[in-house]
Design a protein around this motif. Structure first.
Motif, short mmCIF file in Angstrom:
data_model
loop_
_atom_site.label_atom_id
_atom_site.label_comp_id
_atom_site.label_asym_id
_atom_site.label_seq_id
_atom_site.Cartn_x
_atom_site.Cartn_y
_atom_site.Cartn_z
N LEU A 400 0.70 -1.54 -0.21
CA LEU A 400 0.29 0.19 0.03
C LEU A 400 0.85 1.40 0.07
N GLY A 401 1.94 1.62 0.75
CA GLY A 401 2.93 2.21 0.93
C GLY A 401 3.38 2.54 0.12
N ARG A 402 3.83 2.04 -1.24
CA ARG A 402 4.34 2.10 -2.20
C ARG A 402 3.60 1.73 -3.49
N ASP A 403 2.22 2.31 -3.62
CA ASP A 403 0.60 2.17 -4.39
C ASP A 403 0.49 3.50 -4.52
N LEU A 404 1.29 4.20 -2.51
CA LEU A 404 0.77 5.48 -3.05
C LEU A 404 1.44 7.22 -3.20
N ILE A 405 2.72 6.08 -2.84
CA ILE A 405 4.16 7.01 -3.15
C ILE A 405 3.36 7.18 -5.07
N ASN A 406 3.77 5.65 -5.89
CA ASN A 406 3.55 5.98 -6.79
C ASN A 406 2.55 6.70 -7.79
N ASN A 407 1.04 6.55 -6.91
CA ASN A 407 0.25 7.20 -7.81
C ASN A 407 -0.66 8.07 -7.13
N GLY A 408 -0.39 8.76 -5.83
CA GLY A 408 -1.04 9.48 -4.83
C GLY A 408 -2.29 9.37 -4.82
N GLY A 409 -2.92 10.51 -4.21
CA GLY A 409 -3.98 10.63 -3.39
C GLY A 409 -5.55 11.19 -4.56
N ASP A 410 -6.49 11.21 -3.78
CA ASP A 410 -7.43 11.92 -5.01
C ASP A 410 -7.97 10.75 -5.54
N ARG A 411 -8.60 9.41 -4.95
CA ARG A 411 -8.96 8.67 -5.97
C ARG A 411 -9.48 7.85 -4.78
N SER A 412 -10.63 6.95 -5.48
CA SER A 412 -10.92 6.04 -4.52
C SER A 412 -10.38 4.20 -5.22
N ILE A 413 -10.11 4.11 -4.00
CA ILE A 413 -8.79 2.47 -3.93
C ILE A 413 -9.39 1.07 -2.66
N PRO A 414 -9.73 -0.07 -3.69
CA PRO A 414 -10.47 -0.75 -2.47
C PRO A 414 -8.91 -1.64 -1.50
N ILE A 415 -9.11 -1.24 -0.50
CA ILE A 415 -8.21 -1.74 0.58
C ILE A 415 -9.01 -2.85 1.22
N GLU A 416 -8.54 -4.33 2.01
CA GLU A 416 -9.00 -5.10 2.65
C GLU A 416 -8.17 -4.64 3.80
N VAL A 417 -9.17 -5.01 4.83
CA VAL A 417 -9.61 -4.29 6.39
C VAL A 417 -9.81 -5.66 7.16
N LYS A 418 -8.83 -5.71 7.94
CA LYS A 418 -8.77 -7.25 9.25
C LYS A 418 -8.59 -6.25 10.36
N ARG A 419 -9.38 -7.30 10.85
CA ARG A 419 -9.76 -7.40 12.20
C ARG A 419 -9.40 -8.35 13.21
N ARG A 420 -9.32 -8.27 14.09
CA ARG A 420 -9.40 -9.12 16.00
C ARG A 420 -11.03 -8.39 16.76
N ILE A 421 -11.61 -9.15 16.52
CA ILE A 421 -12.99 -8.35 17.53
C ILE A 421 -13.59 -9.55 18.35
N LYS A 422 -14.47 -9.21 19.77
CA LYS A 422 -14.38 -10.10 20.69
C LYS A 422 -15.66 -11.47 19.62
N LEU A 423 -15.48 -12.25 20.25
CA LEU A 423 -17.14 -13.24 19.93
C LEU A 423 -18.06 -13.12 20.74
N THR A 424 -19.31 -13.20 20.51
CA THR A 424 -20.34 -12.67 21.39
C THR A 424 -21.40 -13.60 20.47
N GLY A 425 -22.31 -13.89 21.14
CA GLY A 425 -23.64 -14.77 21.28
C GLY A 425 -23.41 -15.72 21.08
N LEU A 426 -23.98 -17.07 20.46
CA LEU A 426 -23.60 -18.31 20.26
C LEU A 426 -22.06 -18.28 19.86
N GLU A 427 -21.15 -17.91 18.80
CA GLU A 427 -20.25 -18.02 18.99
C GLU A 427 -19.15 -18.17 19.73
N LEU A 428 -19.53 -17.42 20.86
CA LEU A 428 -19.18 -17.65 22.22
C LEU A 428 -19.59 -18.31 22.93
N GLU A 429 -21.24 -19.07 22.72
CA GLU A 429 -21.13 -20.12 23.63
C GLU A 429 -20.15 -21.27 22.87
#
Length: 785
Positions: A400-429
């Motif tokens: 991503l860093g190299r892409d921003l250097i080469n192509n700059g801003g003022d555009r819309s790009i798809p980015i994979e967002v990864k997160r670690r979240i707490k288990l709730t409900g049925l998954e927690l049980e």
């Protein structure tokens, strides 16, 4: 064809020897004067050959294998591990140049998963800061995904193998590496950065210099590459070969202007930096800017954000002697540590940095923005046009860093967002049910193990009702022993009476150096589930039992479109030498041979053309691809041969200064059929495709028939100094003194030693017992073959 030769023999070379293609008795005489021994040198890039992938090269010097750096790309490519796994078993030593991921990222995997067990050499800052880099990348990955490539324990285990060195500290290798010496030299770029100098037998010197910086900076001196002259082989990179760099003052002004403009517009500034390398230069610089009352920055906030920020700054405080003369002078005179930051707030999580009042400037890792806090802040701030993102170094293509250097801003790009979240409900049980079942299985296995360990079963006893009846095993609630019908044996009468007794099983209490081991879960109030009253604590606290305090989580990944409205600017704070300086320094070095690695095809071609003008000869410049073996031996007609035992047993070795010498008369024969050339001995296993197990053809030196052996003149091998021989004479009670450069010996000074223009020592004098004694002592200083 028969050959007469003089072999420079080392005991470690028993499997094979190297000889010139054409040699004869006069060649041995030349050895007596000024000839140099030549080593077999081969280099195989595992990564960094012909492209911009990280540094990792296998260097073979006379059968001893160095691994020059062991870098890994930001996306942890599995293809590199496959090529690394093939060479790990034959690696004898690892040399690390810098503490960042492109230079030592794969070290934990090599040690923990691939079985690398050889010594690793690095400077003290590379050892300390390298751990910070790997701790940070592990935690950054662990925060967003199930990271299993290596663990923190493997990081610690790999760094335990590192031998820490100081600059200019020469290490002489032993055993298989006898005759080799390695020396780390300052390289700039990052704290502890190293140019490695490898010397064989004091003659063949190899210089490994990548990513160096010859310019002085705020916190680092420049490299010492100018002190080196005419190395046998230079291994260097072409990453910046065609790169034109702006002046430092201009880059500083760009950074200052960007920060001031953004903050005064009520925006936040994200500066993407590494963990513990180039960040020190930027952190020291911006803290100095904030200290200047005229800068107008005191009204704004400044923060350093990574998982190990506190440790990085503490290590920097304790390593001022590895930094620039200016900082050492400041430390010595004013007793003020330059890394005792007055305005830079250290943050270790997003929650902490969010508490810092806006508008603010945040130095966050990682520069590639594939993971870490820099990526998280970018996703938060990129949609606001008031904010600004400053990229300070070029990461690998595809990030991503190299892409921003080469192509700059003022555009819309798809980015994979990864997160670690707490288990709730049925998954927690479901998770807790699974955890409970595994815990009960562990509990039952511990109970069974405890029962098996009981050596004395007091509850089960043998009881006999009447004498002579068969014994029957009976269980009782009360421990009792029936009459066995045996009379009292022994001389003394026993008055000891036995009475029935309730069973008293003494619970075994396990303890360590700090006392009884406490099970934390025994003291926790679990409101989610009823307490199991039936379970009894049978075994001590085990670390393997999952802690109920730990909140169960899972990793999720989504691809979202982000509109980049914020400002994007690349300001070069990489701290590398620019293209023009690389070429000037290479011309100044004048190496005999050059191997060019890591760089784009255009950069490699440009530097190759320049080296062709400076060095001359196409055969002296190599640009290998990954997996390609380069033979950089200085003498082109040097090959390995094997000695037959029948020939070896007849050799008469004489001890020389750094080895043993023998004269040999033999005939070279090919093991299969006659070949025009000889194949390299370690060619197998280097190519990625598995080949048929065809053994390389190694010629064999067999004895020459006695009727074909011709005599040879005696050769005296040594470079004797008359001053050293004067000490020998003094030890043997023979007086001597220098007169006009000649050494006069003997009680009557009637024996004279003088050095001829050819380098030989001449002895003249009257024939006497003293003359023959001095001549015998002189002969003892030479290996005579």
């Amino acid at each position: 064809q028969a050959y007469n030769c003089l072999i420079h023999f080392y005991k470690r070379f028993l499997p094979g020897y190297w000889l010139p293609k054409q040699f004869s008795a006069p060649w041995a005489a030349l050895l007596n004067s000024s000839s140099k021994m030549t080593s077999i040198i081969r280099l195989t890039p595992l990564s960094g050959g012909g492209d911009e992938s990280p540094h990792c090269y296998l260097l073979e010097v006379d059968g001893f294998n160095f691994l020059l750096d062991i870098g890994w790309d930001e996306k942890f490519s599995p293809a590199f591990l496959a090529s690394l796994a093939r060479v790990v078993p034959k690696v004898d030593a690892v040399l690390l140049s810098y503490p960042d991921l492109p230079h030592l990222g794969a070290l934990p995997v090599a040690v923990g998963k691939l079985g690398l067990s050889c010594p690793v050499y690095a400077t003290v800052p590379v050892y300390k800061m390298g751990q910070m880099f790997l701790y940070d990348i592990y935690q950054a990955r662990h925060n967003i995904e199930d990271f299993t490539l290596f663990t923190l324990d493997e990081v610690d285990a790999s760094f335990d193998k590192i031998t820490q060195l100081k600059y200019n500290q020469t290490v002489v290798l032993k055993g298989k590496g006898q005759g080799l010496a390695i020396t780390p030299l300052p390289a700039g770029h990052m704290i502890g950065g190293t140019i490695w100098k490898i010397v064989k037998d004091g003659e063949e010197d190899i210089v490994y210099a990548v990513d160096y910086n010859h310019k002085k900076e705020r916190h680092l001196n420049g490299c010492d590459i100018e002190r080196l002259s005419r190395p046998s082989l230079l291994i260097t990179d072409a990453f910046n070969a065609t790169y034109s760099q702006a002046r430092r003052r201009l880059r500083d002004e760009q950074l200052m202007t960007n920060i001031l403009a953004t903050l005064r517009n009520s925006g936040n500034v994200l500066v993407c930096v590494d963990t513990a390398g180039r960040v020190l230069e930027l952190a020291h610089m911006v803290d100095q800017l904030w200290s200047n009352k005229d800068s107008g920055l005191l009204a704004y906030s400044l923060a350093l954000l990574n998982n190990v920020a506190f440790n990085v700054v503490e290590f920097a405080k304790s390593q001022i002697e590895w930094m620039s003369e200016k900082l050492m002078k400041l430390m010595g005179e004013k007793k003020a540590n330059p890394f005792q930051f007055k305005h830079l707030k250290l943050c270790h999580s997003m929650a902490e940095v969010n508490k810092v009042p806006a508008p603010k400037v945040v130095l966050a890792s990682m520069p590639d923005m594939e993971c870490g806090f820099a990526r998280d802040l970018f996703l938060q701030w990129c949609s606001n046009p008031k904010n600004s993102v400053i990229l300070t170094s070029r990461s690998s293509p595809g990030t991503l860093g190299r892409d921003l250097i080469n192509n700059g801003g003022d555009r819309s790009i798809p980015i994979e967002v990864k997160r670690r979240i707490k288990l709730t409900g049925l998954e927690l049980e479901q998770f807790r049910a699974k955890e409970k079942s595994s815990s009960s299985k562990l509990h039952s296995s511990l109970v069974e193990e405890a029962l098996d360990d009981e050596s004395d079963s007091e509850e089960e006893m043998e009881v006999v009702t009447k004498p002579g009846e068969a014994k029957a095993k009976v269980k009782h609630d009360i421990v009792m022993k029936g009459e066995t019908g045996k009379k009292q044996s022994g001389f003394f009468k026993s008055n000891k009476s036995r009475y029935p007794m309730f069973p008293c099983v003494e619970e075994k209490i396990k303890y360590d150096d700090y006392g009884e081991i406490i099970r934390i879960e025994d003291f926790l109030m679990d409101t989610s589930e009823p307490v199991d009253e039936l379970a009894e604590p049978v075994e001590e606290y085990e670390e393997d039992v999952p802690d109920k305090e730990e909140v169960p989580t899972k990793c999720v990944s989504t691809i979202q479109n982000f509109q980049i409205n914020c400002g994007i600017q690349f300001i070069d704070f990489e701290g590398r030498t620019d293209g023009e300086s690389i070429m000037k320094l290479t011309a100044q070095l004048k190496p005999r041979r050059v191997i060019l690695v890591r760089g784009t095809e255009s950069n490699l071609t440009a530097l190759k053309e320049f080296c062709g003008e400076v060095i001359g000869g196409e055969n002296n410049i190599f640009v290998p691809k990954n997996g390609e073996v380069v033979d950089a031996t200085t003498e082109r007609f040097i090959y390995q041969v094997r000695l037959r035992d029948s020939l070896f047993s007849t050799l008469n070795f004489n001890k020389a200064k750094d080895g043993h010498l023998a004269w040999v008369d033999g005939v070279i024969k090919m093991s299969d059929e006659e070949r025009v050339d000889i194949i390299a001995t370690d060619a197998e296993g280097e190519s990625p495709e598995p080949k048929a197990p065809a053994q390389p053809v190694i010629p064999v030196l067999v004895p020459l028939p006695e009727d074909q052996i011709v005599g040879h003149s005696t050769n005296f091998v040594n470079e004797l100094k008359l001053s050293d021989f004067k000490l020998v004479l003094t030890k043997n009670g023979i007086p001597s003194e220098f007169q006009q450069g000649n050494l006069m010996c003997g009680h009557s000074y009637n024996v004279q030693l003088r050095r001829h223009d050819s380098g030989r020592v001449m002895i003249e004098g009257c024939l006497s017992n003293e003359y023959y004694t001095i001549r015998e002592l002189l002969y003892q200083q030479y290996a005579i073959v």
